[in-house]
Structure formats: structure tokens, C-alpha cells
Design an enzyme around this catalytic site. Structure first.
Site, PDB file in Angstrom:
ATOM      1  N   GLU A 145       0.841  -1.200   0.000  1.00 51.79           N
ATOM      2  CA  GLU A 145       0.000   0.000   0.000  1.00 51.79           C
ATOM      3  C   GLU A 145       0.880   1.255   0.000  1.00 51.79           C
ATOM      4  O   GLU A 145       0.648   2.195  -0.759  1.00 51.79           O
ATOM      5  CB  GLU A 145      -0.905  -0.031   1.238  1.00 51.79           C
ATOM      6  N   GLY A 175      -8.755   5.361   6.624  1.00 51.20           N
ATOM      7  CA  GLY A 175      -9.657   5.225   7.756  1.00 51.20           C
ATOM      8  C   GLY A 175      -9.137   4.214   8.773  1.00 51.20           C
ATOM      9  O   GLY A 175      -9.261   4.397   9.977  1.00 51.20           O
ATOM     10  N   GLY A 176      -8.521   3.129   8.269  1.00 50.88           N
ATOM     11  CA  GLY A 176      -8.059   2.057   9.154  1.00 50.88           C
ATOM     12  C   GLY A 176      -6.562   2.050   9.388  1.00 50.88           C
ATOM     13  O   GLY A 176      -6.084   1.610  10.431  1.00 50.88           O
ATOM     14  N   SER A 177      -5.781   2.522   8.399  1.00 50.44           N
ATOM     15  CA  SER A 177      -4.318   2.488   8.545  1.00 50.44           C
ATOM     16  C   SER A 177      -3.693   3.756   7.986  1.00 50.44           C
ATOM     17  O   SER A 177      -4.335   4.518   7.264  1.00 50.44           O
ATOM     18  CB  SER A 177      -3.734   1.276   7.812  1.00 50.44           C
ATOM     19  N   THR A 178      -2.422   3.971   8.331  1.00 50.46           N
ATOM     20  CA  THR A 178      -1.695   5.114   7.779  1.00 50.46           C
ATOM     21  C   THR A 178      -0.335   4.644   7.286  1.00 50.46           C
ATOM     22  O   THR A 178       0.256   3.726   7.866  1.00 50.46           O
ATOM     23  CB  THR A 178      -1.549   6.256   8.816  1.00 50.46           C
ATOM     24  N   GLN A 179       0.134   5.233   6.171  1.00 50.81           N
ATOM     25  CA  GLN A 179       1.391   4.811   5.549  1.00 50.81           C
ATOM     26  C   GLN A 179       2.372   5.973   5.434  1.00 50.81           C
ATOM     27  O   GLN A 179       1.968   7.100   5.170  1.00 50.81           O
ATOM     28  CB  GLN A 179       1.161   4.283   4.114  1.00 50.81           C
TER      29      GLN A 179
END
Length: 401
Positions: A145, A175-179
Site C-alpha cells: 500500500e 480510515g483504518g491504517s496510515t502509511q
């Protein structure tokens, strides 16, 4: 027959002719499902194709909201495929690949629920007139991702074509994860990072070695719940989760990933930036790794909810985007939190969200106050997301490890 069709995509093209082809990529995120329909022109068989345009459409909520009713989830995909049929010329359907990659929303679900949803999508694809490659429906891992979003942004900004090796980093807040993903300039960044934070892949005879990580549970909506102490909690039918990041008189049911939580401000307590910062800190401190090098001068593109919240809080213009510094998020977070009633109409969560973003950038990744972030929803009229990079990956295996 169908395999032969797809192989033609990779066949060298006679010198004079340039080929047109399409690719359809579904991004199944935690808060929505989006379809990207790309039109490419392959002018030179060896070079990267040229992206002619993108058709983009999104529906809400995300697939994870249908965890107890996968058929309904499948219907949202059917609706979006209708748009693809209108966009791609009919004679190209059977050679146009259709792929869906699901991200944090499905990663946060129990495995059986997630696979039932993916199986349903697979059936919808199989009855469509498009080319369905092997493994066309899958859960994408967080590394890909981040890497593929980096490929998208650096392709769109022209950095992948030039040999200067000057690239931009990316910050993606879902909304669920950050990269976070960037190309390190210093060996020390690579040596001091946990080994699974370094990803390698090949593109145009270059081997890229990127620093990248995806934090599951640290996307904006998951972080709201984590701040409230609700993520993974029990007794949801009677517990009320409170926070000083919310307006005192606020009380509401909040749904994320098909689960509903009772949420409220603290009616007789305090609210405001300082207390809120202390609360969101628990979700970040000790969880987010600080890369050695972000103290440097690299440019980062920030998109998804970074962009949306900057627009809502008036930091940037929604049609243009723009460059801001980390301290601008901080200053605006303070204003929003200390005038909650004024911003409540936009969103009662704006104080929490802006404080979370500030805390994530400063205490999480360790950016300096004067680090410049380029906020962009689109670059050259194409959505900034991992979807374009994933389409390239599909057309020429990048072999990310």
C-alpha cells in the site's frame, strides 16, 4: 484464449503504432469502495506507458460494513462495474483486467468475514465481461500500500522518468491504517530501521530501496476509536466512550467497519487542545517508529484524510490543494479545539482529527514544525492513491519484497 489476450499487452508493438489499453482497479477501503478506470497509451514498448486519463468513482460505506451481508457488498461492486462498462469500449472488455485490492477495513475484520466478502466480489468479477486475472481479488499488505502510493505520486510528478533520483515521500492517512514511504538519502536511515520497514523493487533498470510502513489501527477512524478506548473493547451495547476531544454536549452512535459504538463528550469535564493531545498521544507514542532522516529537507506529499481535514478546517483550498508546514496543522488544531462550537457544524470530530494528525506528524513520525507538506488530492488530474501504482505492478511485476 483469455490468457493469450492478456499476453498481448506485453508484446512489443510495431514501431509506428501506439497501443491504447485500459485497466480497472478497485480500492476497497475501510470507509468506501472506489473504482479507478485508467486509459493508457503505450508509445514505446520498453518505456512506461503514458497515462491518458482516469475515471474515478466512489461509494460509501466500505465493504467491511457488509460483513454480515456479503451479497449486499457484492452489489456495490456490480454498481461500480456498470460505470466501467460505460467507460471502456466494448471491444476492449475482454482484454481489460479488473482487479480489487482490499486494505485496512478488511484487515481489521475476522478472517472468515473478510474472505466471505472477497469470495462474493470474485463471483461478481467472474460474471463480468472483463478479463479476470489470477488472484484478481485480494487483501493487500500494508507494505505494498505504501510502496504503490509512492510509485503513483512519483510517476505523476514526473520523478520516475528523470534520472535525478530526486523523489518525493508520501504520507497516506486512511480510515483504518496510515502509511509513510520515502526514498532514504542516508544509509543510516536504512541501518537504523526495523528490517521489515525497508522494501526493494525494480522499475526501469533501477532498484529502489524504500523506507515504508503501514500502521494498522492508526488510520483516522480507527484512531478515533482507539483514542476513545473503544477499538477492540467489549460491552458495546451499554458502554459509552468519552473524550475531551469532543464537544461537551455531544453524544452520538458511531459506526465503523459494521460495528456501532456509543460516543460522547465529557458533559461536566474539560475539553480542549491540551487534554485532547494527551489522549491521542496514547495511540501514537511507542507505536510509530521515527525514521532517522525525516528531520531532513525531503518533500512529502500528504493526501487522503490529511487533505480532507486540511480543507475542512480551512487550511487549504479544496480545489487547489497547497503547501503547508506541520506547524500549520498544530496551530489550526488549537483553534478548532478551543472553539469547538464554531466547528461543530463541520464535524464534531474535527478537533480530535486535527489533533491526531498533528500528534502523528510530530510525536509519531518526528517531523519538524517547519517540514513542508504538499497536500494534494490529485496530481495532474489523477487521484493520489496506491491504485495507479498497483495497476503498473499488475502490468509489469515490480516484485516488491
Amino acid at each position: 484464449e483469455r490468457t493469450y489476450e492478456i499476453l498481448k499487452l506485453f508484446k512489443p508493438v510495431p514501431e509506428a503504432s501506439s497501443r491504447v489499453f485500459h485497466g480497472i482497479m478497485f480500492d476497497a477501503g475501510s470507509t468506501g469502495t472506489r473504482i479507478h478506470i485508467y486509459k493508457f497509451i503505450q508509445k514505446d514498448p520498453v518505456e512506461l506507458p503514458v497515462l491518458d486519463n482516469e475515471m474515478y468513482h466512489a461509494v460509501k460505506p466500505g465493504l467491511s460494513a457488509y460483513k454480515d451481508n456479503p451479497e449486499e457488498g457484492g452489489n456495490t461492486i456490480r454498481q461500480l462495474l456498470k460505470i466501467a462498462k460505460k467507460t471502456v469500449p466494448e471491444e476492449e472488455w475482454r482484454r481489460t483486467p479488473v482487479v480489487l485490492k482490499a486494505t485496512a477495513g478488511l484487515r481489521l475484520l475476522p478472517e472468515d468475514k473478510a474472505s466471505a466478502l472477497l469470495k462474493e466480489v470474485q463471483e461478481v468479477f467472474d460474471e463480468s465481461p472483463f478479463f479476470v486475472p489470477n488472484n484478481s481479488v485480494s487483501l493487500m499488505n500494508g507494505t505494498n500500500e505504501g510502496v504503490l502510493a509512492w510509485v503513483t505520486v512519483n510517476f505523476l510528478t514526473g520523478h520516475l522518468y528523470s534520472n535525478t533520483r530526486r523523489t518525493v515521500g508520501i504520507l497516506d492517512l486512511g480510515g483504518g491504517s496510515t502509511q509513510i514511504t520515502f526514498l532514504p538519502k542516508s544509509k543510516k536511515t536504512i541501518q537504523s530501521a526495523p528490517s521489515n520497514y525497508i522494501a526493494r523493487f525494480n522499475l526501469f533498470n533501477h532498484t529502489y530501496q524504500l523506507y515504508t510502513h503501514s500502521y494498522l489501527g492508526n488510520g483516522l477512524y480507527a484512531a478515533r476509536l482507539a483514542t476513545l478506548g473503544a477499538l477492540g473493547a467489549d460491552g458495546l451495547d451499554w458502554k459509552v466512550f468519552t473524550s475531551s476531544c469532543l464537544p461537551k454536549k455531544f453524544r452520538e452512535d458511531v459506526t465503523f467497519g459494521g460495528t456501532t459504538y456509543k460516543v460522547s463528550g465529557i458533559p461536566d469535564g474539560y475539553a480542549g487542545y491540551k487534554l485532547c493531545y494527551y489522549e491521542v498521544m496514547k495511540v501514537i507514542k511507542g507505536i510509530v517508529h521515527q525514521p532517522y532522516e525525516v528531520k531532513g529537507s525531503s518533500i512529502f506529499y500528504a493526501f487522503s484524510y490529511y487533505f480532507d481535514r486540511a480543507v475542512e478546517s480551512g487550511l487549504i483550498d479544496g480545489s487547489r490543494g497547497g503547501a503547508i508546514e506541520v506547524r500549520d496543522f498544530k496551530k489550526r488544531a488549537k483553534e478548532v479545539c478551543n472553539k469547538m462550537t464554531k466547528y461543530r457544524a463541520i464535524s464534531p470530530f474535527l478537533c480530535m482529527d486535527m489533533t491526531y494528525i498533528t500528534c502523528l506528524l510530530k510525536e509519531g513520525f518526528g517531523f519538524k514544525e517547519n517540514t513542508v507538506l504538499q497536500l494534494a488530492k490529485k496530481v495532474n488530474n489523477v487521484e493520489t492513491s496506491w491504485a495507479l501504482g498497483a495497476t503498473f505492478d499488475y502490468f509489469r511485476n515490480l516484485n516488491i519484497h
